[in-house]
Design a protein around this motif. Structure first.
Motif, PDB file in Angstrom:
ATOM      1  N   THR A  62       0.842  -1.190   0.000  1.00  0.00           N
ATOM      2  CA  THR A  62       0.000   0.000   0.000  1.00  0.00           C
ATOM      3  C   THR A  62       0.878   1.241   0.000  1.00  0.00           C
ATOM      4  O   THR A  62       1.843   1.320   0.777  1.00  0.00           O
ATOM      5  N   HIS A  63       0.551   2.184  -0.833  1.00  0.00           N
ATOM      6  CA  HIS A  63       1.244   3.478  -0.808  1.00  0.00           C
ATOM      7  C   HIS A  63       0.194   4.579  -0.719  1.00  0.00           C
ATOM      8  O   HIS A  63      -0.803   4.570  -1.446  1.00  0.00           O
ATOM      9  N   TYR A 111      -3.684   0.097  -2.841  1.00  0.00           N
ATOM     10  CA  TYR A 111      -3.016  -1.106  -2.364  1.00  0.00           C
ATOM     11  C   TYR A 111      -3.027  -2.157  -3.458  1.00  0.00           C
ATOM     12  O   TYR A 111      -3.997  -2.311  -4.206  1.00  0.00           O
ATOM     13  N   ILE A 112      -1.911  -2.849  -3.580  1.00  0.00           N
ATOM     14  CA  ILE A 112      -1.696  -3.864  -4.605  1.00  0.00           C
ATOM     15  C   ILE A 112      -1.553  -5.202  -3.910  1.00  0.00           C
ATOM     16  O   ILE A 112      -0.755  -5.345  -2.969  1.00  0.00           O
ATOM     17  N   GLN A 113      -2.286  -6.190  -4.378  1.00  0.00           N
ATOM     18  CA  GLN A 113      -2.282  -7.505  -3.743  1.00  0.00           C
ATOM     19  C   GLN A 113      -1.519  -8.501  -4.609  1.00  0.00           C
ATOM     20  O   GLN A 113      -1.739  -8.602  -5.818  1.00  0.00           O
ATOM     21  N   ASP A 114      -0.620  -9.228  -3.929  1.00  0.00           N
ATOM     22  CA  ASP A 114       0.168 -10.296  -4.557  1.00  0.00           C
ATOM     23  C   ASP A 114       0.985  -9.801  -5.742  1.00  0.00           C
ATOM     24  O   ASP A 114       1.324 -10.582  -6.642  1.00  0.00           O
ATOM     25  N   TRP A 115       1.297  -8.483  -5.773  1.00  0.00           N
ATOM     26  CA  TRP A 115       2.169  -7.896  -6.781  1.00  0.00           C
ATOM     27  C   TRP A 115       1.670  -8.129  -8.204  1.00  0.00           C
ATOM     28  O   TRP A 115       2.434  -8.143  -9.161  1.00  0.00           O
ATOM     29  N   GLN A 156      -7.197  -2.011  -5.005  1.00  0.00           N
ATOM     30  CA  GLN A 156      -8.114  -0.885  -5.046  1.00  0.00           C
ATOM     31  C   GLN A 156      -7.336   0.402  -4.884  1.00  0.00           C
ATOM     32  O   GLN A 156      -6.246   0.431  -4.294  1.00  0.00           O
ATOM     33  N   GLU A 157      -7.912   1.471  -5.409  1.00  0.00           N
ATOM     34  CA  GLU A 157      -7.311   2.784  -5.242  1.00  0.00           C
ATOM     35  C   GLU A 157      -8.393   3.786  -4.856  1.00  0.00           C
ATOM     36  O   GLU A 157      -9.581   3.602  -5.150  1.00  0.00           O
ATOM     37  N   TYR A 158      -7.947   4.842  -4.197  1.00  0.00           N
ATOM     38  CA  TYR A 158      -8.857   5.851  -3.680  1.00  0.00           C
ATOM     39  C   TYR A 158      -8.149   7.191  -3.739  1.00  0.00           C
ATOM     40  O   TYR A 158      -6.940   7.298  -3.444  1.00  0.00           O
ATOM     41  N   TYR A 159      -8.871   8.210  -4.125  1.00  0.00           N
ATOM     42  CA  TYR A 159      -8.313   9.549  -4.050  1.00  0.00           C
ATOM     43  C   TYR A 159      -9.402  10.506  -3.602  1.00  0.00           C
ATOM     44  O   TYR A 159     -10.598  10.260  -3.779  1.00  0.00           O
TER      45      TYR A 159
END
Length: 649
Positions: A61-62, A89-93, A98-101
């Motif tokens: 997650t960033h 956040y990225i799962q299992d590369w 999902q992303e949110y802004y």
């Protein structure tokens, strides 16, 4: 939906236009511009490994956050704050996740009340808000305005020949102080004239003992002053008349419009929220009222629109006063009224909680208090009410013996069922010596099931090893025309060592016998809790153990059921220097069902200025019992960099 978008974009455009930093040619009117900024950059890594799923899940997650604040032309006129954030956040590369802004903007207009003119009477501050947030599945937008109006003036009656006038609170305080000063000055002059007559009589009898008589007269002057003050109070002489004033109430208004829209279906919600509030307050009372209306339209997956309406009215009153003086007695009354209506269904309630306490006796060591409470509510035609009364009197019989008597009653009615309870308790506590104290008490009560009573006693000894011994007995009614009686024995031990070690042990053993028309039983329960801690410079160690054992014997079938539970836990924390901290916690639990589990969790943190690093590991394992041989491991690593500052031009 198109007209809603036009309204939203128009409102946002107005915010951007007002927030534009326009240069003012007149340098005298332009203050030094100064802006503040802040935010953070955060990276998270999580790894989960569970033997039940036979797989490893990794998440990265960033997150980014930035806020900017400042003022336009003058901080007293316009202040603004802009913010934005992004989260993914990225799962299992694999790139999935999902992303949110989100974006936010706020303008605060008229942040300081002018000293005069039309602007003095304008509501302030006026706050304009805008918020936008978007995820992979939906979009949410809201904008609105909020304002507050309160003039720091007081209504003053019969002041200086005027029936009604407006004065600042500071002016009222200053004038009251002047009235108090003049009042005391007049009393002093009257007393001084009376004493001067006594001095003339002394001068006529002047001799070699003049100095002695003069000192005696000065003492008489002081005594006369005190007696005269008391005499004036007893005769009801005119007291100081302070200015009678009432503060102007405050008024508030909030409006917000929100829109939520799904990206995967035709679902959406569009609504308007209005809120009106008003109130008045001082140091000893506070009254407030608010009224909220929410109209919104929801659209389901079949594109069917449904209109909804929600209304709520809330009133609260908090009053605190001293009839004698603040150190002698205290009175309080807290009241609430709430009414709300949703889609035609109405619910409301009214509640009150009031009490008064007064100190009695020559040294104010005794205390009498009375309290009442009540609540009435109605929902869907069903009525519910509760009423309670409580009186207590604390009497200090001797400097070491205190007696406390409490009487109370509670009545309630809900769904046609009426419940009541009355009780009387009397306790006696004594300080036998510097280290030894104890007490004894009795309780008698009555409710809809019957009469209950109880007895308790305790002895405490405070020394290097603290000791506490207690015993209590109770008898109460149970269902099916039954009665339960119980005995509870308690033993507590505690000690503290100069090395920083603190130990506490509390044991209780209870026996309860119950008998009714359908059952007869005997319960035995033993509980023991041990806690300890050790503080040594930068190291803290804590540990504890909780054990409980219970046995129930069915006297009718002579069947015994036994259960026990044991929990052992500990934690350790050590600080290395000023930046690094290491901690460790562990838990081992067992019970009578052969269920054993273990939890371990080390953690390390490191900080340097605005940089924060943290690594945490969690290990959970079921050693035996249901779900045996299941292990879950989690690793969580966080790196966060905060930033902030200010700049100007």
């Amino acid at each position: 939906m198109e007209k809603y978008n036009r309204t939203r974009y128009g409102f946002l455009a107005c915010l951007v236009l007002v927030a534009w930093l326009v240069h003012v040619p007149d340098a005298r009117a332009q203050l030094e511009r100064k802006f503040t900024y802040g935010g953070y950059i955060k990276l998270d890594y999580e790894r989960e490994d569970s033997s039940s799923t036979s797989g490893v899940i990794e998440k990265f997650t960033h997150s980014y956050n930035l806020e900017l604040g400042g003022y336009i032309y003058d901080p007293r006129l316009i202040m603004f704050r802009l913010g934005g954030n992004y989260h993914q956040y990225i799962q299992d590369w694999t790139g999935g996740g999902q992303e949110y802004y989100g974006l936010s903007a706020q303008l605060r207009l008229i942040n300081e009340r002018p000293r005069g003119g039309i602007m003095y009477w304008i509501p302030q501050p006026i706050v304009l808000n805008y918020q936008l947030s978007e995820t992979d599945n939906s979009t949410y937008t809201s904008y609105g305005v909020s304002t507050y109006f309160r003039v720091p003036k007081n209504l003053v009656f019969m002041h200086r020949g005027r029936f009604l006038s407006l004065l600042d609170h500071a002016a009222i305080v200053k004038e009251n102080n002047m009235l108090n000063l003049n009042f005391n000055r007049n009393n002093y002059r009257n007393n001084k004239n009376k004493i001067s007559n006594n001095n003339e009589d002394l001068n006529e009898d002047f001799d070699e003992n003049y100095n002695e008589k003069k000192n005696e007269n000065n003492n008489n002057y002081d005594r006369y002053n005190n007696l005269q003050n008391n005499y004036n109070q007893q005769l009801g002489q005119p007291k100081l008349k302070k200015i009678f004033s009432l503060p102007l109430p405050y008024l508030g208004f909030d409006y917000a419009r929100y829109e939520w829209e799904s990206k995967t279906s035709s679902e959406e919600d569009v609504g308007d929220v209005y809120n009106f509030r008003a109130g008045v307050y001082r140091s000893w009372y506070k009254y407030g009222a608010s009224y909220t209306i929410e109209d919104y339209t929801s659209t389901d997956v079949f594109s069917v629109e449904t209109k909804h309406k929600y209304e709520r009215f809330h009133l609260d009153a908090d009053y605190r006063y001293s009839f004698i003086n603040s150190s002698k007695d205290k009175f309080y009354s807290i009241n609430d009224y709430d009414w709300y209506k949703r889609d035609g269904s109405t619910t409301w309630y009214a509640a009150d909680r009031s009490g008064w306490s007064v100190r009695l006796g020559p040294d104010n060591s005794d205390r009498y208090s009375i309290g009442v409470n009540g609540r009435y509510s109605e929902a869907g035609g069903a009525e519910t009410y509760t009423v309670g009364l409580r009186n207590s009197y604390l009497k200090k019989l001797t400097p070491r013996v205190t007696n406390d008597i409490t009487v109370g009653a509670n009545y309630s009615d809900a769904a046609g069922e009426t419940l009541h309870s009355e009780f009387l308790s009397d306790s006696l506590s004594a300080r036998i010596s510097k280290r030894l104290n104890g007490g004894i008490g009795i309780t008698v009560g009555n409710n809809e099931d019957g009469v209950g009573y109880g007895f308790n006693t305790y002895v405490n000894h405070n020394a290097r090893i603290r000791t506490s011994v207690s015993y209590s007995f109770s008898s109460s009614t149970i269902a099916n025309d039954g009665r339960e009686s119980g005995h509870i024995f308690g033993l507590g031990l505690g000690t503290y060592f100069r090395s920083g070690v603190n130990l506490n042990l509390r044991n209780e053993y209870a026996i309860r016998d119950g008998d009714s028309t359908v059952e007869s039983y005997t319960d035995r329960e033993l509980s023991s809790r041990l806690t300890g801690s050790w503080h040594l410079r930068r190291t803290v160690v804590s540990f504890g153990n909780y054990y409980t054992w219970n046995e129930r014997v069915d006297n009718l079938s002579n069947v015994s059921t036994e259960r026990w539970y044991d929990n052992l836990y500990s934690s350790f924390s050590m600080r290395f220097g000023r930046r690094t901290t290491f901690s460790f916690s562990g838990l081992l639990g067992m019970d009578s069902d052969d269920y054993t589990y273990l939890n371990l969790g080390p953690r390390v943190t490191w900080t340097f200025r605005k940089l924060y690093l943290s690594a945490r590991y969690s290990y959970e394992s079921t050693l035996s019992g249901p779900g045996a041989n299941i292990t879950e491991q989690t690793l969580f690593v966080t790196a966060q960099r905060n930033f902030g500052g200010s700049f100007g031009f």
